[in-house]
Every structure is written in C-alpha cells, then in structure tokens.
Design an enzyme around this catalytic site. Structure first.
Site, PDB file in Angstrom:
ATOM      1  N   LYS A 187     -39.649  -8.274  28.818  1.00 33.18           N
ATOM      2  CA  LYS A 187     -39.405  -8.736  30.191  1.00 33.18           C
ATOM      3  C   LYS A 187     -40.714  -8.822  30.975  1.00 33.18           C
ATOM      4  O   LYS A 187     -41.754  -8.368  30.488  1.00 33.18           O
ATOM      5  CB  LYS A 187     -38.441  -7.788  30.902  1.00 33.18           C
ATOM      6  CG  LYS A 187     -37.229  -7.357  30.105  1.00 33.18           C
ATOM      7  CD  LYS A 187     -36.160  -8.415  30.012  1.00 33.18           C
ATOM      8  CE  LYS A 187     -34.954  -7.829  29.294  1.00 33.18           C
ATOM      9  NZ  LYS A 187     -33.901  -8.772  29.013  1.00 33.18           N
TER      10      LYS A 187
HETATM   11  C1  LIG Z   1     -32.637  -8.026  28.670  1.00 28.41           C
HETATM   12  C2  LIG Z   1     -31.320  -8.414  29.153  1.00 28.41           C
HETATM   13  C3  LIG Z   1     -30.321  -7.467  29.444  1.00 28.41           C
HETATM   14  C4  LIG Z   1     -30.503  -5.983  29.302  1.00 28.41           C
HETATM   15  O1  LIG Z   1     -31.047  -5.590  28.133  1.00 28.41           O
HETATM   16  P1  LIG Z   1     -31.418  -4.070  27.799  1.00 28.41           P
HETATM   17  O2  LIG Z   1     -32.017  -4.186  26.464  1.00 28.41           O
HETATM   18  O3  LIG Z   1     -30.138  -3.298  27.826  1.00 28.41           O
HETATM   19  O4  LIG Z   1     -32.356  -3.556  28.851  1.00 28.41           O
HETATM   20  C5  LIG Z   1     -29.121  -7.934  29.948  1.00 28.41           C
HETATM   21  N1  LIG Z   1     -28.903  -9.229  30.172  1.00 28.41           N
HETATM   22  C6  LIG Z   1     -29.821 -10.164  29.906  1.00 28.41           C
HETATM   23  C7  LIG Z   1     -29.519 -11.596  30.205  1.00 28.41           C
HETATM   24  C8  LIG Z   1     -31.061  -9.789  29.373  1.00 28.41           C
HETATM   25  O5  LIG Z   1     -31.977 -10.726  29.092  1.00 28.41           O
END
Ligand SMILES: *Cc1c(COP(=O)(O)O)cnc(C)c1O
Length: 395
Positions: A187
């Site tokens: 992210k």
């Molecule tokens: C990254 C992401 C999440 C959450 O991911 P985690 O690995 O649980 O932190 C949820 N929704 C979307 C669209 C994502 O890209």
C-alpha cells in the site's frame, strides 16, 4: 531483446527511510510494545490527514472492515451491496458477520461499482453499501454517499488502496460513515500488517476500540484500563477480538505518515513517467481518473483492449515475469473465486463487465523510487510481449 533488465523490477516495494528505522528502534527500546503512545500518535496523524474525528488502528485492513460492519450492527439475514471487482477481503468481511454480499457490476471506466446498479440492488434487507476504490480510484464515492443517504443506510468506504487520494478536494476515507485503510507492504504506506478505521461517529469508534481489544470497556479516547490501574483488564463487555496494532507497527506507521507527502509525490512521479512512456503504446487502456481527482496511486494497472483473451493476458504476465518484471492479474473477480462459486453457485457471466475487465487487466511494477530506466524497461518488455501475442495470432 536488447533492453532486458539485469535486475529484477518487483511489483511493489515499501518506501522505508532512516526515519522509520529510528522510530521503530526507539520504540523497541522503550519496552512498551503494545497499547502505547505510538498507536495514539499514528491514529492522530491519520485522523488529522483525513479530516475526521476518530481513527482506530487495528491489525489489518480486513480486521478494520470486520469491526466496522459489527459496530454498525450488521449480521445474519442482512445484505450489503458491494463490488465483485476487488481484493477478496472486502467481501469476506461481510460473510464473517453472517450477512450476505450482494454484488453489482462495475463501470468499465472507473472499475468501481456502477452507482445505478447499486441503487437498483437495494432492498429492505440492505443494511449498508460497502464501496471500494479499485486501484485507489475514488470515482463515484460522492454519488455512493448520496445514494446511501437517500436510503438511510451507511456507506462503508474500503479505502485500503486510497490513502492520500482526494475527489473534489475531499479525502478518501471521509465519504462514508466510516472508511478503512490497510497498511500491507504494497500500500501507499505500510506498518508490515495493519489497518485503520476513520470515522466521525463516536459510537462506532468506541465500539471498534472495544472490539479490537477483546471486548474490554473503553475509557476516554482510546485508553483502556490496564488491570494494574483500573482493575477492569479482565472485564469483557462484548464478544471481542484481538485486532490490536502492535507499537512497533504503529511506530513504522507514524514515520510513514510523517513522510506521506514525500511518498505520494514520489509515487505520482512514477505514474507520470508511465503515462508519458505509455503514450504511443497501442492496444492498452490506461487508468483514467477524473479531472477533480488527486491520485496518491496504489498500483499502475493497465488493460489490454477488447479482443485480447484471458489466455493472452496470462501469457503476457508470464512473459514479463520471465524477464524479471513483476506483474500480476489484479483483480480476479470475487464471485468467481472457488469458495464463492462453491458456496453461492456463482457462474461465469453473472457480472459481465467485471469479468471482461478482469480477464484483461495487468498490474505493472509500481513503487516510489522507480527510475525512468525501470519504467522504460517495463514498458518495452510489455510491448514485446504484446507484439509476440499478435504475431502468434497471425501465424
Ligand atoms: C489491502 C486491501 C484490504 C485489506 O487487506 P489486509 O491485508 O487485511 O490489510 C482490503 N480491501 C482492499 C480493496 C485492499 O486492497
């Protein structure tokens, strides 16, 4: 091929500086490794950035979404309208509560849920809209908020891919009753693993603070009595979880937030390089955020034009990887994942636009610090792989 890379260009890479190292080390040496000042500071930084009253840090974006749904009272028998074109977590969290995800097809330009179809899917069982900024694109978020308000149901914004992005000057995370960010290493900013709920809703924030901490009572802003002082450490008011964020992760998050504008500027520079380099490339549809969007850029996902098959796209991804260029098929449709097909009987053709797009999209390497040469290698390799498919078609 002359320009093949001599080093691997990964799909993503976190942007970690000395500042992160210092803050993590200082926290490690502080002996306070959970429920401490770093989580408080990280929450304040994110709340301030998004312009909301509360931020509640937790162990993942998924945990944040799960707690948000629970705090809104969503459970068995309820429906939540959402998109099938997303990372699977945005739909799994609905199932965790016993509610049912009701998918709608997407808009082929934004790749987000089609607002008209969202409205058409709302029934008296619908308890929320769970919207996702696919690849961080915030288009329609304002429209979703209007639809949610009209039907008097909450909008939950899965803004895990959109930290720092704005639409019409409004920060992602602030469009709905609550927004949830994720801090997995791909992210915009990372805490290793982690997530954050942002909201103006006092009750939702308090409930989430209790849920993340085994259902303990919340005393004041985020503080929870620690047994030694308040004697209520083993008092549990509701069925909770351990969804807390460790102090070491929060320290990483604080350092990343303090560098957020620098990180975003760096990501935007890479996106600009891609846009410029892609200008002459045929047979590709590029991301097209609206004019009133400021993108912080989560990934750079391009799509082959109609006529290309899933098999051709997959071979292109394989070809890129074989030449040490990271690539992936973001996103396979959620409703066609084996678990969803088996549990709910979804079949090919249920959401034709999402399926058609999903068969032709590919993510390219994207991280701050990518050089112009990296971008050139990626695009040149992609061009070769595309023309290889065209040649084998004619053969
Ligand atoms: C990254 C992401 C999440 C959450 O991911 P985690 O690995 O649980 O932190 C949820 N929704 C979307 C669209 C994502 O890209």
């Amino acid at each position: 091929m002359s320009a093949m890379p001599h080093h691997e260009i990964p799909l993503s890479k976190p942007d970690i500086s000395d500042h992160e190292e210092e803050l993590v080390l200082r926290t490690l040496r502080s002996d306070r490794l959970s429920i401490g000042p770093m989580v408080d500071r990280f929450e304040s930084l994110v709340a301030e950035r998004v312009g909301v009253k509360h931020a509640v840090a937790c162990s993942s974006g998924t945990a944040g979404l799960h707690m948000t749904l629970l705090a809104l009272g969503i459970g068995p028998g309820d429906e939540v309208v959402t998109t099938p074109f997303s990372f699977i977590a945005s739909s799994n969290v609905i199932l965790y509560t016993g509610a049912i995800p009701v998918f709608v097809d997407i808009c082929p330009k934004s790749l987000n849920a089609d607002p008209a179809q969202i409205e058409a899917a709302i029934t008296d069982k619908t308890k929320a809209i769970l919207a996702v900024e696919a690849f961080g694109n915030p288009e329609h978020m304002d429209t979703y908020a209007r639809i949610a308000a009209k039907h008097e149901i909450p909008l939950i914004e899965d803004c895990c891919e959109a930290l720092g992005t704005t639409l019409g000057g409004k920060q992602c995370g602030s469009f709905g009753r609550a927004g949830v960010f994720g801090f997995y290493p791909n992210k915009q900013i990372t805490t290793g693993e982690g997530g954050m709920i942002v909201t103006d809703d006092d009750r939702l924030a308090d409930t989430a603070r209790s849920l993340r901490n085994h259902g303990r009572a919340v005393q004041g802003r985020g503080a929870v009595s620690q047994g030694s002082t308040g004697g209520s450490w083993l008092h549990h008011e509701r069925l909770g979880f351990n969804y807390r964020m460790p102090e070491l992760s929060a320290a990483l998050g604080v350092a990343q937030m303090e560098r957020l504008d620098q990180i975003i500027a760096s990501r935007r520079a890479v996106a600009e390089m891609y846009i410029e380099r892609m200008a002459g490339v045929t047979d590709l549809v590029l991301p097209s955020p609206t004019d009133d969007t400021f993108m912080s850029w989560f990934v750079y996902v391009v799509r082959l034009s109609t006529g290309y098959t899933r098999e051709e796209r997959d071979r292109i991804i394989q070809g890129l990887r074989m030449h040490d260029v990271g690539s992936s098929d973001y996103f396979p449709c959620i409703h066609l994942q084996p678990f969803y097909q088996n549990a709910f009987g979804f079949h090919q053709g249920a959401f034709p636009i999402a399926e058609s797009v999903s068969a032709r999209t590919l993510a390219l390497p994207f991280f701050s610090g990518m050089t112009k040469r990296d971008v050139d290698i990626v695009v040149q390799t992609l061009e070769v792989m595309i023309s290889r498919e065209n040649l084998s078609r004619r053969a």
